[in-house]
Design a protein around this motif. Structure first.
Motif, short mmCIF file in Angstrom:
data_model
loop_
_atom_site.label_atom_id
_atom_site.label_comp_id
_atom_site.label_asym_id
_atom_site.label_seq_id
_atom_site.Cartn_x
_atom_site.Cartn_y
_atom_site.Cartn_z
N LEU A 77 0.83 -1.20 0.00
CA LEU A 77 0.00 0.00 0.00
C LEU A 77 0.87 1.26 0.00
O LEU A 77 1.71 1.44 0.88
CB LEU A 77 -0.91 0.00 1.23
CG LEU A 77 -1.99 1.08 1.29
CD1 LEU A 77 -3.08 0.78 0.27
CD2 LEU A 77 -2.58 1.17 2.69
N ALA A 78 0.66 2.13 -0.99
CA ALA A 78 1.37 3.41 -1.01
C ALA A 78 0.82 4.30 0.09
O ALA A 78 -0.36 4.23 0.45
CB ALA A 78 1.21 4.08 -2.37
N LEU A 79 1.66 5.18 0.61
CA LEU A 79 1.31 6.03 1.75
C LEU A 79 1.62 7.48 1.41
O LEU A 79 2.66 7.77 0.82
CB LEU A 79 2.13 5.61 2.98
CG LEU A 79 2.14 4.12 3.29
CD1 LEU A 79 3.32 3.77 4.20
CD2 LEU A 79 0.82 3.69 3.90
N GLY A 80 0.73 8.39 1.77
CA GLY A 80 0.98 9.77 1.41
C GLY A 80 0.23 10.75 2.29
O GLY A 80 -0.66 10.38 3.06
N THR A 81 0.59 12.01 2.16
CA THR A 81 -0.12 13.08 2.82
C THR A 81 -0.86 13.90 1.79
O THR A 81 -0.38 14.10 0.68
CB THR A 81 0.82 13.99 3.63
OG1 THR A 81 1.89 14.44 2.80
CG2 THR A 81 1.38 13.24 4.83
N GLY A 82 -2.01 14.38 2.19
CA GLY A 82 -2.80 15.21 1.30
C GLY A 82 -3.69 16.14 2.13
O GLY A 82 -4.84 15.83 2.30
N ILE A 83 -3.14 17.19 2.67
CA ILE A 83 -1.78 17.64 2.37
C ILE A 83 -1.02 17.93 3.66
O ILE A 83 -1.64 18.14 4.70
CB ILE A 83 -1.80 18.94 1.52
CG1 ILE A 83 -2.62 20.00 2.24
CG2 ILE A 83 -2.35 18.69 0.12
CD1 ILE A 83 -2.62 21.38 1.64
N THR A 84 0.32 17.95 3.55
CA THR A 84 1.16 18.43 4.63
C THR A 84 1.26 19.95 4.55
O THR A 84 1.58 20.51 3.50
CB THR A 84 2.57 17.83 4.52
OG1 THR A 84 2.51 16.43 4.74
CG2 THR A 84 3.52 18.45 5.53
N LEU A 85 0.97 20.60 5.67
CA LEU A 85 1.05 22.06 5.75
C LEU A 85 2.48 22.44 6.14
O LEU A 85 2.79 22.72 7.29
CB LEU A 85 0.04 22.58 6.76
CG LEU A 85 -1.42 22.25 6.40
CD1 LEU A 85 -2.34 22.53 7.57
CD2 LEU A 85 -1.85 23.02 5.16
N LEU A 86 3.35 22.45 5.15
CA LEU A 86 4.78 22.58 5.40
C LEU A 86 5.14 23.86 6.13
O LEU A 86 6.08 23.89 6.93
CB LEU A 86 5.54 22.48 4.07
CG LEU A 86 7.07 22.61 4.13
CD1 LEU A 86 7.67 21.66 5.15
CD2 LEU A 86 7.67 22.37 2.74
N ALA A 87 4.41 24.94 5.88
CA ALA A 87 4.71 26.20 6.56
C ALA A 87 4.59 26.09 8.07
O ALA A 87 5.16 26.90 8.81
CB ALA A 87 3.79 27.30 6.04
N GLN A 88 3.86 25.08 8.56
CA GLN A 88 3.61 24.92 9.98
C GLN A 88 4.58 23.94 10.64
O GLN A 88 4.39 23.60 11.81
CB GLN A 88 2.16 24.47 10.21
CG GLN A 88 1.15 25.48 9.69
CD GLN A 88 -0.30 25.09 9.87
OE1 GLN A 88 -1.20 25.80 9.43
NE2 GLN A 88 -0.55 23.96 10.51
N HIS A 89 5.62 23.51 9.92
CA HIS A 89 6.55 22.51 10.43
C HIS A 89 7.97 23.08 10.55
O HIS A 89 8.38 23.91 9.74
CB HIS A 89 6.61 21.30 9.49
CG HIS A 89 5.43 20.40 9.59
ND1 HIS A 89 5.36 19.33 10.46
CD2 HIS A 89 4.27 20.38 8.90
CE1 HIS A 89 4.21 18.71 10.31
NE2 HIS A 89 3.52 19.33 9.37
N ASP A 90 8.72 22.55 11.50
CA ASP A 90 10.17 22.70 11.51
C ASP A 90 10.70 21.79 10.40
O ASP A 90 10.54 20.57 10.47
CB ASP A 90 10.72 22.27 12.87
CG ASP A 90 12.24 22.35 12.93
OD1 ASP A 90 12.91 21.92 11.97
OD2 ASP A 90 12.75 22.81 13.96
N PRO A 91 11.32 22.33 9.36
CA PRO A 91 11.69 21.50 8.20
C PRO A 91 12.79 20.49 8.50
O PRO A 91 12.85 19.45 7.84
CB PRO A 91 12.13 22.52 7.16
CG PRO A 91 12.56 23.72 7.95
CD PRO A 91 11.66 23.75 9.14
N ILE A 92 13.66 20.77 9.46
CA ILE A 92 14.72 19.80 9.79
C ILE A 92 14.10 18.57 10.43
O ILE A 92 14.41 17.42 10.06
CB ILE A 92 15.77 20.44 10.71
CG1 ILE A 92 16.44 21.62 10.02
CG2 ILE A 92 16.81 19.41 11.13
CD1 ILE A 92 17.40 22.40 10.90
#
Length: 291
Positions: A77-92
């Motif tokens: 089973l493929a796994l994904g996000t829809g959607i990740t709110l990247l602006a709200q995350h620490d990118p590291i």
């Protein structure tokens, strides 16, 4: 065409483990999950679909934790996000989460990104709403630096930078598949062409008119015309709609499941399974033997 699904998993719905097993048993291609860290109750931002904001928005499970559970009980089973709110995350930290999930799942993760719609939610994360598109591009570049084969630095413009570092594991292929969600438009299409592998059009309406525009922008950015991936997302299916997506060159479509308990979700899965062109294992919302 691959048929995947998306659902608002909450503390009141079917569990990630149960759903993932049932999806794989029926032959669905993947599971994508949305995210909201919280929904401020005092909110001026209107719900994009109109009316009251549905209950599930304030109860969503963390998608990465839920997808890790799904990965542990499935093989294909493929796994994904829809959607990740990247602006709200620490990118590291997020780069590490994504690389770990992709590594442990055998390269099954797709990163679906978006800019978000809820200004109050974003503000609580310190996001300058007017700069969110540039912020997402900058944080994505930082994550790609951490996923690079060798130590790579990134000087961020929004308070997050990273020195050349050892950062393992790496996602399979150097980075997961990255898709950008959102409404058609020049800014979105420019970002798709410059930073990602393709587009997740929510609902999938109007693709006959918008796809030529995106393909032109993609090719003007020097991208391989055959590499563009367009994945209609949160679709309520009909045979004609799915056939049209296939005609337009879409190799995957993501169907919307209700944010409901086990019985209702499995009933809808059985109805959606008719679009897979194969019998439903067990039928009637029952698990396949051994699932």
């Amino acid at each position: 065409m691959r048929i995947s699904t998306t659902i608002f998993l909450t503390d009141e719905t079917i569990s990630p483990v149960r759903l993932a097993r049932e999806l794989e048993a029926r032959g669905f291609a993947g599971l994508y999950l949305p995210e909201h860290t919280h929904i401020p109750v005092s909110r001026d931002t209107p719900y994009p679909a109109g009316g009251d904001l549905p209950r599930e928005y304030g109860r969503t499970l963390d998608p990465f934790v839920a997808l890790a559970q799904a990965a542990a009980v499935t093989e294909r089973l493929a796994l994904g996000t829809g959607i990740t709110l990247l602006a709200q995350h620490d990118p590291i930290a997020l780069a590490k989460q994504i690389a770990t999930l992709d590594h442990l799942s055998g390269g099954r993760f797709t990163l679906g990104l978006g800019y978000g719609w809820n200004r109050e939610e974003a503000a609580d994360h310190g996001v300058d709403w007017a700069a969110r598109r540039d912020l997402v591009a900058d944080r994505l570049a930082l994550m790609k630096a951490l996923w690079a084969p060798g130590p790579t630095a990134h000087a961020g413009a929004f308070g997050h930078s990273v020195r050349a570092s050892d950062a393992w594991p790496k996602p399979a292929g150097g980075a997961p598949r990255i898709l950008l969600g959102g409404a058609a438009g020049p800014k979105l299409f420019a970002a798709v062409a410059e930073h990602t592998d393709g587009w997740m059009p929510i609902g999938g309406r109007g693709l006959g008119e918008t796809l030529p525009v995106l393909r032109d922008r993609w090719e003007r950015a020097g991208r391989d015309p055959g590499a563009l991936q367009v994945v209609p997302y949160a679709v309520l299916p009909t045979p004609g709609k799915l056939a049209r997506y296939a005609e337009l060159g879409c190799e995957e479509t993501v169907l919307q499941l209700p944010p409901a308990g086990e019985a209702e979700v499995l009933r809808v899965l059985d109805s959606y399974a008719t679009h897979l062109g194969r019998p439903v294992p067990g039928g009637g919302g029952r698990s396949a033997p051994g699932a």
